[in-house]
Design a protein around this motif. Sequence first.
Motif, mmCIF file in Angstrom:
data_model
loop_
_atom_site.group_PDB
_atom_site.id
_atom_site.type_symbol
_atom_site.label_atom_id
_atom_site.label_comp_id
_atom_site.label_asym_id
_atom_site.label_seq_id
_atom_site.Cartn_x
_atom_site.Cartn_y
_atom_site.Cartn_z
ATOM 1 N N ASP A 42 0.822 -1.216 0.000
ATOM 2 C CA ASP A 42 0.000 0.000 0.000
ATOM 3 C C ASP A 42 0.851 1.259 0.000
ATOM 4 O O ASP A 42 0.498 2.251 -0.635
ATOM 5 C CB ASP A 42 -0.922 -0.011 1.217
ATOM 6 C CG ASP A 42 -1.959 -1.120 1.127
ATOM 7 O OD1 ASP A 42 -2.979 -0.916 0.460
ATOM 8 O OD2 ASP A 42 -1.730 -2.192 1.704
ATOM 9 N N PHE A 43 1.961 1.245 0.720
ATOM 10 C CA PHE A 43 2.868 2.390 0.758
ATOM 11 C C PHE A 43 4.148 1.992 1.471
ATOM 12 O O PHE A 43 4.251 0.894 2.047
ATOM 13 C CB PHE A 43 2.218 3.607 1.434
ATOM 14 C CG PHE A 43 1.594 3.323 2.771
ATOM 15 C CD1 PHE A 43 2.359 3.282 3.933
ATOM 16 C CD2 PHE A 43 0.224 3.097 2.884
ATOM 17 C CE1 PHE A 43 1.795 3.030 5.162
ATOM 18 C CE2 PHE A 43 -0.361 2.830 4.114
ATOM 19 C CZ PHE A 43 0.429 2.797 5.256
ATOM 20 N N CYS A 44 5.095 2.899 1.453
ATOM 21 C CA CYS A 44 6.378 2.726 2.125
ATOM 22 C C CYS A 44 6.529 3.817 3.174
ATOM 23 O O CYS A 44 6.290 4.996 2.891
ATOM 24 C CB CYS A 44 7.520 2.809 1.111
ATOM 25 S SG CYS A 44 9.186 2.802 1.810
ATOM 26 N N VAL A 45 6.910 3.447 4.392
ATOM 27 C CA VAL A 45 7.245 4.401 5.449
ATOM 28 C C VAL A 45 8.765 4.420 5.595
ATOM 29 O O VAL A 45 9.401 3.365 5.671
ATOM 30 C CB VAL A 45 6.591 4.017 6.793
ATOM 31 C CG1 VAL A 45 7.075 4.949 7.907
ATOM 32 C CG2 VAL A 45 5.077 4.068 6.685
ATOM 33 N N LEU A 66 13.258 8.746 -4.973
ATOM 34 C CA LEU A 66 12.067 8.133 -4.390
ATOM 35 C C LEU A 66 10.875 8.149 -5.347
ATOM 36 O O LEU A 66 9.959 7.337 -5.212
ATOM 37 C CB LEU A 66 11.707 8.824 -3.078
ATOM 38 C CG LEU A 66 12.684 8.580 -1.919
ATOM 39 C CD1 LEU A 66 12.329 9.457 -0.725
ATOM 40 C CD2 LEU A 66 12.691 7.101 -1.520
ATOM 41 N N ARG A 67 10.888 9.068 -6.314
ATOM 42 C CA ARG A 67 9.811 9.082 -7.302
ATOM 43 C C ARG A 67 9.822 7.836 -8.183
ATOM 44 O O ARG A 67 8.842 7.552 -8.892
ATOM 45 C CB ARG A 67 9.884 10.355 -8.149
ATOM 46 C CG ARG A 67 9.378 11.601 -7.425
ATOM 47 C CD ARG A 67 9.128 12.759 -8.365
ATOM 48 N NE ARG A 67 10.357 13.361 -8.837
ATOM 49 C CZ ARG A 67 11.010 14.349 -8.227
ATOM 50 N NH1 ARG A 67 10.532 14.849 -7.090
ATOM 51 N NH2 ARG A 67 12.107 14.856 -8.734
ATOM 52 N N LEU A 68 10.894 7.069 -8.165
ATOM 53 C CA LEU A 68 10.973 5.826 -8.943
ATOM 54 C C LEU A 68 10.266 4.667 -8.240
ATOM 55 O O LEU A 68 10.095 3.601 -8.839
ATOM 56 C CB LEU A 68 12.434 5.463 -9.210
ATOM 57 C CG LEU A 68 13.234 6.494 -10.022
ATOM 58 C CD1 LEU A 68 14.684 6.062 -10.150
ATOM 59 C CD2 LEU A 68 12.607 6.703 -11.395
ATOM 60 N N ILE A 71 5.232 2.534 -5.390
ATOM 61 C CA ILE A 71 4.202 2.712 -4.369
ATOM 62 C C ILE A 71 4.372 4.082 -3.720
ATOM 63 O O ILE A 71 5.457 4.665 -3.772
ATOM 64 C CB ILE A 71 4.281 1.597 -3.299
ATOM 65 C CG1 ILE A 71 5.661 1.562 -2.637
ATOM 66 C CG2 ILE A 71 3.940 0.242 -3.917
ATOM 67 C CD1 ILE A 71 5.792 0.548 -1.508
ATOM 68 N N PRO A 72 3.314 4.612 -3.099
ATOM 69 C CA PRO A 72 3.451 5.899 -2.398
ATOM 70 C C PRO A 72 4.446 5.789 -1.249
ATOM 71 O O PRO A 72 4.678 4.707 -0.694
ATOM 72 C CB PRO A 72 2.034 6.179 -1.881
ATOM 73 C CG PRO A 72 1.140 5.326 -2.713
ATOM 74 C CD PRO A 72 1.931 4.101 -3.066
ATOM 75 N N LEU A 92 4.011 14.927 1.748
ATOM 76 C CA LEU A 92 3.452 14.744 3.081
ATOM 77 C C LEU A 92 1.927 14.676 2.977
ATOM 78 O O LEU A 92 1.325 15.380 2.159
ATOM 79 C CB LEU A 92 3.855 15.892 4.009
ATOM 80 C CG LEU A 92 5.340 15.947 4.387
ATOM 81 C CD1 LEU A 92 5.659 17.229 5.121
ATOM 82 C CD2 LEU A 92 5.707 14.742 5.247
ATOM 83 N N PRO A 93 1.281 13.868 3.799
ATOM 84 C CA PRO A 93 -0.177 13.750 3.724
ATOM 85 C C PRO A 93 -0.871 14.984 4.290
ATOM 86 O O PRO A 93 -0.271 15.792 5.021
ATOM 87 C CB PRO A 93 -0.471 12.511 4.568
ATOM 88 C CG PRO A 93 0.673 12.416 5.514
ATOM 89 C CD PRO A 93 1.867 12.946 4.789
ATOM 90 N N SER A 94 -2.140 15.116 3.993
ATOM 91 C CA SER A 94 -2.911 16.280 4.436
ATOM 92 C C SER A 94 -3.083 16.310 5.946
ATOM 93 O O SER A 94 -3.403 17.359 6.514
ATOM 94 C CB SER A 94 -4.288 16.289 3.759
ATOM 95 O OG SER A 94 -5.005 15.104 4.085
ATOM 96 N N THR A 95 -2.880 15.180 6.609
ATOM 97 C CA THR A 95 -3.030 15.117 8.064
ATOM 98 C C THR A 95 -1.809 15.650 8.802
ATOM 99 O O THR A 95 -1.805 15.694 10.041
ATOM 100 C CB THR A 95 -3.269 13.664 8.505
ATOM 101 O OG1 THR A 95 -2.185 12.843 8.026
ATOM 102 C CG2 THR A 95 -4.578 13.126 7.965
#
Length: 263
Positions: A42-45, A66-68, A71-72, A92-95
Amino acid sequence: MTKIIWLSDLHYVRDGTVQGHDPRLRLTAAIDHINAHHADADFCVISGDIVDRATTEDYAAVAAALRLLAIPVHPMVGNHDDRALFRDHLPLPSTCMNDFVQFAVPTPDGLLICLDTLMVGSDTGEVCAERQAWLQDTLENAGDAPVYVFMHHPPHALGLPMQDADRIGKGEDLLNLLSGFPNVQHLFIGHVHRAIAGTVNGIPFTTIKSALYQAPAPHPAWDWSSFKPAKEAPTLGVITIQDGSFAIHFNEFCNWCFGVNTP
């Protein structure tokens, strides 16, 4: 099922090496591995220390790399990072908080909270009153949903004499806050460049090796004047969460990455 890729401590630089290692080659290896084997995540932290020198050039270069990723990505700050440059170059997310790089990521299997433990001008971490207030509000608003917390600095000693001095100041306050919410399931911690698992204040925790270089084990004893990276491969974590259970698999993503002077 929610699937998360966990990276930490990239220490990226646009040119040159860090502790004898090339962070560009190692991040490329990580991205290639993720895209080949975990593009369904789903994504990478990335739990902090995105760059090593906190320059505009290094942030621009790591952002391009990182744009490569297929996943988000949700990047976090560490003690090597600069908040203003971080915000200028990385998503960065909206939160996200206005003054800190601290945010929550909702998933079908629970809420991820990514803390900002940066103390400007210090290798030591902190979570100030404003960040703790945001955290308490976020935990209260999570209701009964499982909560998973990522942070760069550890809030407690890990039996690592050289790294323990740089843990979060007054980390017991943070731990007391977290342990007051029984739905907090796990703490994911960067910074120490070693893999450790345990329990603190009744909460399980895991630390992860760096995507660049590893700190030696604490025995035999060493100090920063004699520091040399351990000859251990960089690692990423694959976290899966489903039906109230989760697992972490550790993948050494480039086994040629051994030795101080190798790529």
